[in-house]
Every structure is written in C-alpha cells, then in structure tokens.
Scaffold this active site. Sequence first.
Site, PDB file in Angstrom:
ATOM      1  N   ASP A   1       0.851  -1.194   0.000  1.00 50.71           N
ATOM      2  CA  ASP A   1       0.000   0.000   0.000  1.00 50.71           C
ATOM      3  C   ASP A   1       0.889   1.247   0.000  1.00 50.71           C
ATOM      4  O   ASP A   1       1.889   1.321   0.719  1.00 50.71           O
ATOM      5  CB  ASP A   1      -0.909  -0.012   1.235  1.00 50.71           C
ATOM      6  CG  ASP A   1      -2.046   0.987   1.127  1.00 50.71           C
ATOM      7  OD1 ASP A   1      -3.201   0.543   1.063  1.00 50.71           O
ATOM      8  OD2 ASP A   1      -1.778   2.209   1.100  1.00 50.71           O
ATOM      9  N   ILE A   2       0.499   2.233  -0.798  1.00 54.40           N
ATOM     10  CA  ILE A   2       1.320   3.442  -0.940  1.00 54.40           C
ATOM     11  C   ILE A   2       1.281   4.315   0.328  1.00 54.40           C
ATOM     12  O   ILE A   2       2.196   5.120   0.560  1.00 54.40           O
ATOM     13  CB  ILE A   2       0.857   4.254  -2.177  1.00 54.40           C
ATOM     14  CG1 ILE A   2       1.958   5.169  -2.663  1.00 54.40           C
ATOM     15  CG2 ILE A   2      -0.429   5.009  -1.903  1.00 54.40           C
ATOM     16  CD1 ILE A   2       1.696   5.752  -4.049  1.00 54.40           C
TER      17      ILE A   2
ATOM     18  N   ASN B   1     -13.008  -3.474   2.237  1.00 59.10           N
ATOM     19  CA  ASN B   1     -14.106  -2.510   2.249  1.00 59.10           C
ATOM     20  C   ASN B   1     -14.915  -2.612   0.956  1.00 59.10           C
ATOM     21  O   ASN B   1     -14.340  -2.768  -0.126  1.00 59.10           O
ATOM     22  CB  ASN B   1     -13.547  -1.088   2.382  1.00 59.10           C
ATOM     23  CG  ASN B   1     -12.754  -0.877   3.665  1.00 59.10           C
ATOM     24  OD1 ASN B   1     -13.115  -1.403   4.704  1.00 59.10           O
ATOM     25  ND2 ASN B   1     -11.670  -0.122   3.585  1.00 59.10           N
TER      26      ASN B   1
ATOM     27  N   HIS C   1     -10.155  -5.294  -3.117  1.00 62.19           N
ATOM     28  CA  HIS C   1      -8.802  -5.423  -2.558  1.00 62.19           C
ATOM     29  C   HIS C   1      -8.867  -5.754  -1.082  1.00 62.19           C
ATOM     30  O   HIS C   1      -9.648  -5.174  -0.337  1.00 62.19           O
ATOM     31  CB  HIS C   1      -7.968  -4.158  -2.786  1.00 62.19           C
ATOM     32  CG  HIS C   1      -8.621  -2.893  -2.317  1.00 62.19           C
ATOM     33  ND1 HIS C   1      -9.612  -2.259  -3.028  1.00 62.19           N
ATOM     34  CD2 HIS C   1      -8.425  -2.141  -1.206  1.00 62.19           C
ATOM     35  CE1 HIS C   1      -9.997  -1.178  -2.382  1.00 62.19           C
ATOM     36  NE2 HIS C   1      -9.300  -1.087  -1.258  1.00 62.19           N
ATOM     37  N   PHE C   2      -8.046  -6.697  -0.685  1.00 61.86           N
ATOM     38  CA  PHE C   2      -7.884  -7.057   0.717  1.00 61.86           C
ATOM     39  C   PHE C   2      -6.651  -6.345   1.254  1.00 61.86           C
ATOM     40  O   PHE C   2      -5.584  -6.409   0.635  1.00 61.86           O
ATOM     41  CB  PHE C   2      -7.703  -8.572   0.885  1.00 61.86           C
ATOM     42  CG  PHE C   2      -8.945  -9.365   0.634  1.00 61.86           C
ATOM     43  CD1 PHE C   2      -9.323  -9.690  -0.669  1.00 61.86           C
ATOM     44  CD2 PHE C   2      -9.741  -9.789   1.676  1.00 61.86           C
ATOM     45  CE1 PHE C   2     -10.476 -10.416  -0.912  1.00 61.86           C
ATOM     46  CE2 PHE C   2     -10.895 -10.515   1.448  1.00 61.86           C
ATOM     47  CZ  PHE C   2     -11.271 -10.833   0.148  1.00 61.86           C
ATOM     48  N   HIS C   3      -6.817  -5.678   2.388  1.00 61.48           N
ATOM     49  CA  HIS C   3      -5.671  -5.104   3.093  1.00 61.48           C
ATOM     50  C   HIS C   3      -5.136  -6.159   4.066  1.00 61.48           C
ATOM     51  O   HIS C   3      -5.913  -6.704   4.862  1.00 61.48           O
ATOM     52  CB  HIS C   3      -6.082  -3.903   3.952  1.00 61.48           C
ATOM     53  CG  HIS C   3      -6.664  -2.748   3.208  1.00 61.48           C
ATOM     54  ND1 HIS C   3      -5.964  -1.579   2.991  1.00 61.48           N
ATOM     55  CD2 HIS C   3      -7.895  -2.542   2.663  1.00 61.48           C
ATOM     56  CE1 HIS C   3      -6.736  -0.713   2.350  1.00 61.48           C
ATOM     57  NE2 HIS C   3      -7.911  -1.276   2.138  1.00 61.48           N
TER      58      HIS C   3
END
Length: 139
Positions: free
Chosen positions: A30-31, A86, A99-101
């Site tokens: 993640d940026i 989300n 997308h999964f964090h």
Amino acid sequence: MAETIFSRILRGEIPCHRVYEDERVFAFLDINPIAPGHTLVIPKAEVTTLDLLEDEDAAALGRALPRICRAVLAATGTTDFNVLENNGRGANQAIDHVHFHIIPRAADGRGLRTKWLPGKLEADEAKALAAAISEKLQG
Ligand code: 5GP
C-alpha cells in the site's frame, strides 16, 4: 465497472512494490501504509466489490491470501494482523476494485484501529435473518 488506478498498476503503467503474482491474483505494498508491511491483495479481474466476484477468482484469492499473510508476518517480524476488505463508499472503499488489506500490528502499536460497537442479537430477529440469508443461499 469503470477502470481504476489498480488496472493501471496491473498493466505496469504505474509503478508499485509487487510482492506476489499468479494467474488471477496480484499483491503489492500500500502506498500509504498504516503499518510496515501493509499489503494489498487484488484479483486481476476488474470487479468492484467482493459480492460480485466469480468463484474462480474468489478461490484463487482464498488460496493466496493466507500465504501472503504468512510472508508479510515473517518479513515484518510480527504475529498479529488484520485483514480488511471494504465494499462501497459507505464502508470506506476508496478504490472501486476489490482489494484485501493485510495490516500487521506493529510492536509500536501501528496497525488497524476500529471502533467496534457491539449490539445484541435478539432471538426473533436472528431467526428471521438467518432464515432469509440461508434462503438466498439456496441454488
Ligand atoms: P480502500 O479505502 O479503498 O479500502 O483502500 C484503498 C487503498 O489503496 C488505500 O490504503 C490507499 O493507500 C491505496 N492506494 C491508493 N492508490 C494507490 C496507488 O497508486 N498505489 C498503491 N500501492 N496503493 C494505493
């Protein structure tokens, strides 16, 4: 769905720090990490929310996610972590591509912070909801 910045990352038009790739799944840092090792895991299919994902892509994500979690934990020296996904603006989704964090909980406390407000499961409501959901799952 409309194309997102993740499509451009998948095509290599925007750089990223890739950590994993297979036929259906891509993962990168993640940026704006909320903890070191904060990683995003996405299907290559352009799908907006999890409920719209095809079984094959869901299976591929399910297979890859725990492996990527293990790698993130080993690389960051952490043992505790959250996986967050989300769906929809009301649920804090900013990028309209599933997308999964993966978010490690760092020793200094950095990581996912959520305010959890537990309710109470009332028997009548629970019975009706369980029946309605299981009926929707038929077929
Ligand atoms: P969401 O709120 O949609 O669940 O999370 C979107 C995530 O994508 C955010 O954590 C944000 O930092 C990350 N993100 C947005 N744009 C980029 C980008 O161009 N590159 C990378 N690596 N991450 C991004």
